[in-house]
Design a protein around this motif. Sequence first.
Motif, PDB file in Angstrom:
ATOM      1  N   TRP A 173       7.288  -5.087  -4.155  1.00 27.82           N
ATOM      2  CA  TRP A 173       7.295  -4.320  -5.406  1.00 27.82           C
ATOM      3  C   TRP A 173       8.699  -4.333  -5.969  1.00 27.82           C
ATOM      4  O   TRP A 173       9.674  -4.292  -5.245  1.00 27.82           O
ATOM      5  N   LEU A 183       0.831  -1.206   0.000  1.00 31.26           N
ATOM      6  CA  LEU A 183       0.000   0.000   0.000  1.00 31.26           C
ATOM      7  C   LEU A 183       0.870   1.262   0.000  1.00 31.26           C
ATOM      8  O   LEU A 183       0.543   2.253  -0.658  1.00 31.26           O
ATOM      9  N   ASN A 206       2.145   3.183 -11.462  1.00 36.03           N
ATOM     10  CA  ASN A 206       0.802   2.911 -10.942  1.00 36.03           C
ATOM     11  C   ASN A 206       0.396   1.476 -11.232  1.00 36.03           C
ATOM     12  O   ASN A 206      -0.162   0.788 -10.368  1.00 36.03           O
ATOM     13  N   SER A 255       2.999   5.910  -5.616  1.00 35.15           N
ATOM     14  CA  SER A 255       2.881   6.045  -7.078  1.00 35.15           C
ATOM     15  C   SER A 255       1.723   6.959  -7.456  1.00 35.15           C
ATOM     16  O   SER A 255       1.828   7.737  -8.412  1.00 35.15           O
ATOM     17  N   ILE A 256       0.632   6.909  -6.707  1.00 31.18           N
ATOM     18  CA  ILE A 256      -0.505   7.800  -6.973  1.00 31.18           C
ATOM     19  C   ILE A 256      -0.103   9.255  -6.699  1.00 31.18           C
ATOM     20  O   ILE A 256      -0.434  10.163  -7.467  1.00 31.18           O
ATOM     21  N   LEU A 306       0.050  -4.579  -4.998  1.00 35.56           N
ATOM     22  CA  LEU A 306      -0.936  -4.424  -3.927  1.00 35.56           C
ATOM     23  C   LEU A 306      -2.039  -5.468  -4.052  1.00 35.56           C
ATOM     24  O   LEU A 306      -2.419  -6.098  -3.053  1.00 35.56           O
ATOM     25  N   SER A 307      -2.532  -5.684  -5.256  1.00 37.78           N
ATOM     26  CA  SER A 307      -3.588  -6.684  -5.474  1.00 37.78           C
ATOM     27  C   SER A 307      -3.125  -8.068  -5.068  1.00 37.78           C
ATOM     28  O   SER A 307      -3.855  -8.817  -4.418  1.00 37.78           O
ATOM     29  N   PHE A 346       1.951   1.813  -3.529  1.00 39.21           N
ATOM     30  CA  PHE A 346       0.833   2.227  -4.373  1.00 39.21           C
ATOM     31  C   PHE A 346       0.455   3.681  -4.109  1.00 39.21           C
ATOM     32  O   PHE A 346       0.286   4.471  -5.042  1.00 39.21           O
ATOM     33  N   THR A 405       2.624  -1.011  -9.104  1.00 32.65           N
ATOM     34  CA  THR A 405       2.333  -0.957  -7.668  1.00 32.65           C
ATOM     35  C   THR A 405       0.922  -1.471  -7.386  1.00 32.65           C
ATOM     36  O   THR A 405       0.692  -2.096  -6.354  1.00 32.65           O
ATOM     37  N   PHE A 406      -0.023  -1.228  -8.300  1.00 35.22           N
ATOM     38  CA  PHE A 406      -1.373  -1.762  -8.117  1.00 35.22           C
ATOM     39  C   PHE A 406      -1.351  -3.288  -8.210  1.00 35.22           C
ATOM     40  O   PHE A 406      -2.015  -3.972  -7.421  1.00 35.22           O
ATOM     41  N   ARG A 407      -0.582  -3.814  -9.153  1.00 34.98           N
ATOM     42  CA  ARG A 407      -0.466  -5.276  -9.296  1.00 34.98           C
ATOM     43  C   ARG A 407       0.117  -5.886  -8.023  1.00 34.98           C
ATOM     44  O   ARG A 407      -0.380  -6.903  -7.522  1.00 34.98           O
TER      45      ARG A 407
END
Length: 193
Positions: free
Chosen positions: A100, A37, A79, A43-44, A86-87, A40, A82-84
């Motif tokens: 990551w 998190l 993004n 990155s946001i 986090l998921s 992520f 980092t989303f991958r």
Amino acid sequence: MHRERWMGLCFAAGSACFLVGPFPGYADLVGPQAAALTFFVGSILFTAGGALQSWVAYDQGDAARWSALIQSAGTLFFNVTTFRALSTALSDPQYDRLVWRPDAFGSICFLVSGVIAYRAAPRQWQARVNLLGCIFFGISAVAGYVVPATGSILDLAAANWNTSLGAACFLVCAIATVRESSTVREAQGHPTA
């Protein structure tokens, strides 16, 4: 607050996330899900800062505009990765692997952006420090490469340290941006808050 200050604050907060995220012991302290998190959110925040930078740079000439747009594209690649991560971390409660690894395409965008900015202003210290941060992120991406035959990372420690060093460079530049935008606003007779 005006755009430059918001841009600096977004980059500073995003940089802080990438500074602490790969630091040794951080994932052990907060857990892999919270570490994922952290990346992520970072990155946001980088993407928000990049969008503001693109807006600010729109009228500052071709070099500034291209540098900002290419950097913004790089943040979008981060993004995705980092989303991958986090998921994956959230879907597997027993997840204990690398949270990551640096994105090669995002790092390439950062390098190109950093070179453009440096060539446009080679005497400005921020351009030098920013380019150094981009180089560290590039080294991090190479060190974080997963060898297909073994499934292992080339050098996890180098990937982590270079990510943190790059983020530290970006943090220094972001703090300078926030300070400079406050000084300019005060000199113009505008409140900084």
